[in-house]
Write a protein that holds these residues in place. Sequence first.
Motif, PDB file in Angstrom:
ATOM      1  N   ILE C 220       0.841  -1.198   0.000  1.00  0.00           N
ATOM      2  CA  ILE C 220       0.000   0.000   0.000  1.00  0.00           C
ATOM      3  C   ILE C 220       0.876   1.247   0.000  1.00  0.00           C
ATOM      4  N   ALA C 221       1.919   1.197   0.858  1.00  0.00           N
ATOM      5  CA  ALA C 221       2.800   2.355   0.947  1.00  0.00           C
ATOM      6  C   ALA C 221       3.519   2.588  -0.377  1.00  0.00           C
ATOM      7  N   PHE C 222       3.934   1.494  -1.029  1.00  0.00           N
ATOM      8  CA  PHE C 222       4.670   1.638  -2.284  1.00  0.00           C
ATOM      9  C   PHE C 222       3.780   2.212  -3.387  1.00  0.00           C
ATOM     10  N   ILE C 223       2.544   1.746  -3.413  1.00  0.00           N
ATOM     11  CA  ILE C 223       1.615   2.287  -4.419  1.00  0.00           C
ATOM     12  C   ILE C 223       1.478   3.791  -4.202  1.00  0.00           C
ATOM     13  N   GLY C 224       1.293   4.161  -2.939  1.00  0.00           N
ATOM     14  CA  GLY C 224       1.181   5.584  -2.634  1.00  0.00           C
ATOM     15  C   GLY C 224       2.419   6.345  -3.061  1.00  0.00           C
ATOM     16  N   ALA C 225       3.597   5.761  -2.778  1.00  0.00           N
ATOM     17  CA  ALA C 225       4.855   6.444  -3.051  1.00  0.00           C
ATOM     18  C   ALA C 225       5.053   6.656  -4.544  1.00  0.00           C
TER      19      ALA C 225
END
Lengths: 355, 343, 298
Positions: C220-225
Motif C-alpha cells: 500500500i505504501a509503495f503504491i502511494g509512493a
Amino acid sequence: MIQARGITRTYQTHGSFTGDRTVRALRGVDFTLPDGGAVSFIGESGCGKTTLGKILTGLETFDGGELVVDGVELSKLRPRQREKYFRRIQMIHQDPYSALNPTRTVEATLGDPLRMRAREKAAAGEQAGSWRERAAELLTLVGLEPTAVLPKYPHQLSGGQRQRVVIARALTVDPTVLIADEAVSMIDVSMRLGILSLLRDLRARLGISLVFITHDVATARYVGDGGELHVIYRGEVVERGLTDEVILSPVHPYTQCLLSAVPVMRGLEEPGPDRTAPTAALDERTPTPGCLFQPRCPFAGAQCAEKHPVLVPFGLDAAGQGEAAAAEDGSGHVHACFYPESRRVVGVEVGAASA
Amino acid sequence: MSEVEVRDLTVEYQTSVGWLPAVAGASLDLRAGQITGLVGESGSGKSTLALSLLNAVPAPGRIAGGTIEVAGVGDLTRLGGKQLRKARGGAIGYVFQASQNSLNPLKTIGRQLLDLGRSHEVGDLRALIARAKDLANRMGLDGDRVLDSYQHELSGGMRQRVGIVFALVLNAKVLILDEPTTALDMLSQASVLDIVRKVHDENQLSTLIITHDIGAISEIADRLAVMYGGRIVEDGPLLDVLRRPTHPYTKALIGATARITGDVDGARALPGRPPDLTTVARAGCVFRDRCPFAVEVCAQTEPELETFESGRRRACHVEPSTVLTGPVLTGTTGTPAAVGEPA
Amino acid sequence: MAATATLAASVRSRRPALTAFRKAVTRKPGRIIGLAIIVFFVLLAICGPWFYGRLAVDPNSLYAAPSAKHWLGTDFAGSDVLQEVVTGARYVLATAALSALFTSLFGVTIGLVAGYQRGLTDSALMRLTDFVLTIPGLPLLIILSTVWNFGSPWKMGLILGVTGWGGVARAVRSQALSLRERGFLEAARGLGLSRRHILLKEMLPNVAPYAAMQLMLSMIAFIGAEVGLFFLGLVPFSSTNWGVMLNQAVFSGGAMETPSALIYLLAPLVCILVLTLGIVLFLDAIDELFNPRLRERV
C-alpha cells in the motif's frame, strides 16, 4: 556416565535502577549420573536448577568446575566438538505448549531429526531403517497412537500428549540421558503420573539415565528407584542422599521446609508432627556470609550467621572433622547444616501412623 | 445456610456446530463459612462455572439456564449494568487464574486499588487504602511497600496475595479463587494456601477454590465438588469424599495424584484424555468411555446428581459400594492412550 | 468406530494448503471481497493492455463526457480514460509487487538471520538496516530519475524495495528474538538440527504471517509512493500510469476548476482507493492462513 565437579555459573546483571549485580546461579554443584541411573534436583524457583539443566544440555555455559561426559572433560573441548556429547543429552522442557512448533505437525516435528539421524547412520555405514517406521515406533513407545497423532498440530493435543511428543522427539537422536526440567508441572495433575511412569519406563527399557529437576518433591519419587536426590538452595546443594531416605528423614532445615510444603491429602494422610516453614521470603540481595539459608531458617543457631557449612555425612560433627570425610566420599546421606536433626515433616498415611 | 446457591446452571458456547454446553445443569452450594473445592481436569468447565458466578462468561458464551442466588444480592443471572458491577467485587471477590499476570504493569498497586475504589464509587478512599494495607499486612506482606510497588517488583506468591487483597478490599463475603496455586512452587503454594485459610477464617467468608490439583485443595477445603465434562459428578464433605470416593472419576483422580506417601507402584494415571466441548458425550454418562465400571445403562441415560446419603451427592449408575471396593482405573504405562475423539 | 473417527481426523488435518486457503478466505465476506478486488486488479494489469494494444488517441474529442464509445470519457489529448486506467494498472501493480518482493526477501532474510545469530552478525546486519532506514527514499528517487529512465517498473520497484526493507527487517528480527527463547527452538538446537533447517523450517513459518502482513502494508505504501512521485511530476513520465494521470488531470487538465476533467481525476483515484481497500480487507485473512490453530477454530 556424567560427572559434574563443582559447576559454577555467575551472571552479571546490569539493572538501570538497581545497579550492577552479580547473581551466583550455581555455586559448585557436584553429582554423578551413572548409566541408566537417575538424579533428582529439588528446590524452589530461582534456586538455579533450570540453569543446571541448560548447562547439561549445552544451552548455557558454565564458568567454573568441570563436566565430564563418558570420561571426556568438556571444558577442554572446542564448542564444535562439544556438540557431539551434548546431543546425547536431551532436554524435556517444562512447558509442552512452547516446546512444540505450533506451525508444524507431529510428523514434521519427528521427521526432520529422524531423517538427519538416518543420514548420519547411513554415512557411518550403519543400518538405518525407514524414518516413518521409527517415528511410529517412538510414538508407540511413549504411549501414543501413531496414526492418530502424526498428522496433528500441537494445539490439537492435550498437555499430556504434547509432553509425550516432546519426549518422543528427544528420543529421535538416540540420547543416553534425558533432562526433565519441571517436565510435569504444567500438566494437569491427573496426567502427571502417566508422564512420570513413562520416564521410569524409558530408564528400565532403554537404559536411558535421567536428570529430574522439580520443585515438587512428590513427583521425584516416581521417576525411579535407586536415584539420588539433591536439594538445591540458591545454587548450592544443601542435602543429598537416596530419594526415599531424604524424603523420609530429611536433615537440613531447608529440605524440611520443602517437604512440609507438600500438601497433605487429608483423609488419607496425616500431617507430619514436625511440619515447619521458612521464617521469611527469599531475599537474594542481602549478603549472607554464613549459611545461605540462615535468614529464613526456623532452627538457625549461633554459628549459622558467621560460618558457611559444607556437605558432611549425616551423623558426623558438622563443624570441622566432617569436612575431610565429605570431600573423600561423596556418597551416602550428606547435608550442609551445623545443627542437623532428623524431623518428621512429611505426611503419614492414615493407618500407618500407629505403626 | 448457603451464601451462594447455583441451581441447574447451564452455560453454552457458540461453535461452528451450534451452541454446546460447557456447564450442563450444575447445582452447587457455597456454604457460609466453608471452603469449597471444585476439582476437575482442563476442559471440565470449572473455570466457566466460576466465571458465571460473576455473570461474566466471555463471548461467544452465554448463561443458557438456571439461577445463581447470592445472599443479599438476588439472582445474579438476572442482574445487569450497574447492579451487576456492584455485585462483582462488592459481594463476590474473584481472584483470576494466573492473577500473577493480571495486574497492570504500568501502574503501582496502590493506583490500581484507587481505580477499583473509584469504579465502585467508594466514598472514603482513605479507608479503602487502610483496609487494603491491613489485609496485606495480615497476609504477611508489607502493606506500605506493596502499594507503592509495580507488578514486576513482586514475586509470584506476592502477586497472588495482592490478587486476594483486591478481591476482598470491598468487603466481599464470597471469595472465588481460580487456580490460585498453578505456576507457583511448593513453598509459595503452601504459603498461599495457608493465607487463604487464614483470610477465610478471619473474614468469615464463603470461599470457592477451583483447581486441577486435588492434593493441594485437600489441604484446606471443607467440602469438595468434582467436575467432569461440564457436570458436577460428586460432592460432599472433603474428608469423607477423599476417604470414600463413590464416583469412579473421583476415585481415579485421587489415585492419579503424585503423593509423598504410599505405594509408588500403586498409583495410576488416568488413561485417555478429558473431553472438551466438542468431544463430550451427547447421551449417557460423560465419563463412561474412561470408566472401568461402565455398564449398559451408562451409554443410554445420563445419571442425575442425587443425594445418596446425608450431605453427599453423586451422579453414577453404579452402586457406591461397587465403586468403593472396585479397582482404580487400570494402568497406562506402555498402553497407547486413546487419542482419537470418542466416536 | 474410533478408528474411523481418527482416520477422518487425520484426513481432515492433512488437507492441502488450497483448502485451508479457501476456508480462511470464505470465513468472512470482507475477505472474499478483498480477494476479489485484488484478483480483479491483477487480471486487469496482466490482461488489460492486450485488449487495447497501443493507446488510441481521438483528437476530435478532448475531455469528452462519458459515452458508449468512451465509457469514462477522454482526457486532454483525446485518449480514452478507461483505456488509460487499464493500461496504467500494469505499471503500478508491477512496481508495487516487485518492491514488495525485494522488501520481503531482504527484510525477512536479514531479520531472521540477525535475530537468530545475534552477536557480531546481528550488530553488523542491524547497522546495515539502520543505514538503509536513514536513506531518504524520495530524494534518492528524484536524483536517480535524472540518470535513470523509470519507464520500466523494474527499476522503480528495485529502488523502492532496496530502500524500503529496513522496517520489515527490524520487525522480523524482534519476532525472531522472542522465538529464539521458545522451547522448540532450544530443542531444535539441542537435537543438532542444521541452522538452515532452524531458520527455514522452524522460524520462517512462525514469522510468516507477520512478514506477509508487513508485505501487504508496504505494498500500500509503495503504491502511494510511486503514484505520488508521478503526481508531483518529480519523475519524468515515460509510460502511462495512474500517477501520471493524476498529474495531468490536476496540472494540465485543471480538474480542480473544470468539471470536465473530473472523471479523468477520479478514475485513477478510485482505483487506488479500491485496491487499497482490497488489500486491507484481505489482510484480515492472513493470520488464519498461516496459523493452524486459528485455521481450525470451532
